[in-house]
Enzyme design. Structure first.
Site, PDB file in Angstrom:
ATOM      1  N   SER A  17      36.240  39.420  42.460  1.00 47.37           N
ATOM      2  CA  SER A  17      37.456  38.628  42.681  1.00 47.37           C
ATOM      3  C   SER A  17      37.798  38.567  44.175  1.00 47.37           C
ATOM      4  O   SER A  17      38.176  39.578  44.773  1.00 47.37           O
ATOM      5  CB  SER A  17      38.611  39.267  41.899  1.00 47.37           C
ATOM      6  OG  SER A  17      39.858  38.923  42.453  1.00 47.37           O
TER       7      SER A  17
HETATM    8  N1  LIG Z   1      47.667  33.313  42.958  1.00 47.85           N
HETATM    9  C1  LIG Z   1      46.751  34.409  42.856  1.00 47.85           C
HETATM   10  C2  LIG Z   1      45.507  33.943  42.165  1.00 47.85           C
HETATM   11  C3  LIG Z   1      44.530  35.048  41.939  1.00 47.85           C
HETATM   12  C4  LIG Z   1      43.401  34.610  41.050  1.00 47.85           C
HETATM   13  O1  LIG Z   1      43.156  33.413  40.844  1.00 47.85           O
HETATM   14  N2  LIG Z   1      42.681  35.586  40.509  1.00 47.85           N
HETATM   15  C5  LIG Z   1      41.631  35.305  39.574  1.00 47.85           C
HETATM   16  C6  LIG Z   1      40.444  36.206  39.824  1.00 47.85           C
HETATM   17  S1  LIG Z   1      39.763  35.888  41.440  1.00 47.85           S
HETATM   18  C7  LIG Z   1      42.198  35.581  38.192  1.00 47.85           C
HETATM   19  O2  LIG Z   1      42.110  36.666  37.681  1.00 47.85           O
HETATM   20  N3  LIG Z   1      42.829  34.561  37.622  1.00 47.85           N
HETATM   21  C8  LIG Z   1      43.446  34.636  36.347  1.00 47.85           C
HETATM   22  C9  LIG Z   1      44.432  33.506  36.165  1.00 47.85           C
HETATM   23  O3  LIG Z   1      44.625  32.724  37.132  1.00 47.85           O
HETATM   24  O4  LIG Z   1      45.007  33.419  35.083  1.00 47.85           O
HETATM   25  C10 LIG Z   1      46.399  34.887  44.243  1.00 47.85           C
HETATM   26  O5  LIG Z   1      46.467  34.060  45.174  1.00 47.85           O
HETATM   27  O6  LIG Z   1      46.064  36.043  44.410  1.00 47.85           O
END
Ligand SMILES: N[C@@H](CCC(=O)N[C@@H](CS)C(=O)NCC(=O)O)C(=O)O
Length: 225
Positions: A17
Site C-alpha cells: 500500500s
Molecule cells: N484517502 C486515503 C486512501 C488510502 C487508500 O486508498 N488505501 C488503499 C490501499 S493503498 C485502501 O486500502 N483502500 C480501501 C478503500 O479505499 O476502501 C489516503 O490518501 O491515504
C-alpha cells in the site's frame, strides 16, 4: 516538542500500500514532535479486503488512473520517492505481499528496532524502484540495505513460514478488522481510554487536533530515509 503526555499510536500497514508508506514516513517523522509511543503493526491488506468485504480501489479503472497522478503529487509534496511500478495491477493483485509481510513480522519478532528500516526497504523496492518483493533473495537484499546482520536476515527467512509468524500476521489483521477497518493505512490513536480509528495518511490534521498537537505539514527535514 509535543505535549508531555505520551500518546500511544498504532500504525497498521502493508508494504503493498503506497498510502501506507506516506503514513509511515509522516508518523516516524512526527514521533518525537508529537511525543508518540508508536507501534508498527504489519498486517495483510488482502485479508482486510476479504474480511471487510471491500475491493481494492485499483480495481476500478478511473481510481487506478487517479491514484497514479495522486501518488506522483504526494511523493513530491512529502519528499518520499514514490514511483509506481511498471505493472501496478500485477504487483498488487497477482504477486501480492503475503510473503513480504511475513518476512517483516519475522524480523519484528527477532529484532523489533529493525521493523522500521526493513519495512521502508520493501516500500523502496516495490513503490520506488519497481523491484520484486516476493522472493527470498529479494528479502535478503532488503535486509542488507536495512543493515540487518546476516544472522538475523537468514533466521527471519527460516522463521517466516512458521505457525508463530503466520498466526501473528493473521492476528494483527483480525485485530484491525475487529476495530472496524476496511483498508490501509489504519491508524489507531489511544486517548483517554478511547481508541480513535483513522483511515488514510490524509487524516493527520484531524489526528493532531484530537491529540492536542499541531500538524506542520510533511517536515521532510525530519526524514529517516
Ligand atoms: N484517502 C486515503 C486512501 C488510502 C487508500 O486508498 N488505501 C488503499 C490501499 S493503498 C485502501 O486500502 N483502500 C480501501 C478503500 O479505499 O476502501 C489516503 O490518501 O491515504
Amino acid at each position: 516538542m509535543g505535549s508531555p503526555v505520551k500518546k500511544t499510536v498504532e500504525l497498521f500497514y502493508d508494504v503493498i500500500s503506497p498510502y501506507s508508506w506516506l503514513a509511515f514516513e509522516v508518523l516516524t517523522r512526527y514521533k518525537t514532535k508529537w511525543n508518540m509511543d508508536l507501534h508498527l503493526k504489519p498486517f495483510f491488506l488482502g485479508g482486510i479486503m476479504q474480511g471487510a468485504g471491500n475491493r481494492p480501489p485499483g480495481l476500478v479503472p478511473n481510481k487506478m488512473a487517479y491514484m497514479d497522478k495522486d501518488l506522483k503529487r504526494l511523493g513530491e509534496y512529502f519528499r518520499v520517492p514514490l514511483k509506481a511500478p511498471s505493472d501496478p495491477a500485477d504487483v498488487m493483485f497477482n504477486k501480492g505481499s503475503l510473503a513480504a509481510m511475513r518476512y517483516v513480522l519475522s524480523v519484528d519478532s527477532l529484532q523489533k528496532e529493525k521493523t522500521e528500516p526493513i519495512s521502508r526497504e520493501f516500500w523502496m523496492r516495490v513503490w520506488s524502484r519497481d523491484e520484486d518483493i516476493t522472493k527470498p533473495e529479494s528479502f535478503l537484499q532488503a535486509a542488507a540495505k536495512a543493515q540487518l546482520s546476516d544472522d538475523v536476515a537468514k533466521t527471519a527467512l527460516e522463521k517466516m513460514t512458521t505457525d508463530e509468524i503466520k498466526n501473528k500476521l493473521k492476528a494483527n489483521t483480525q485485530e484491525a478488522l475487529d476495530m472496524g477497518t476496511f483498508g490501509a493505512p489504519t491508524i489507531i490513536l489511544h486517548k483517554d481510554g478511547e481508541k480513535h480509528l483513522f483511515f488514510g495518511w490524509d487524516r493527520f490534521e484531524l489526528m493532531a487536533h484530537i491529540m492536542g498537537e499541531k500538524w506542520e505539514g510533511p517536515l521532510p527535514e525530519l526524514s529517516k530515509m
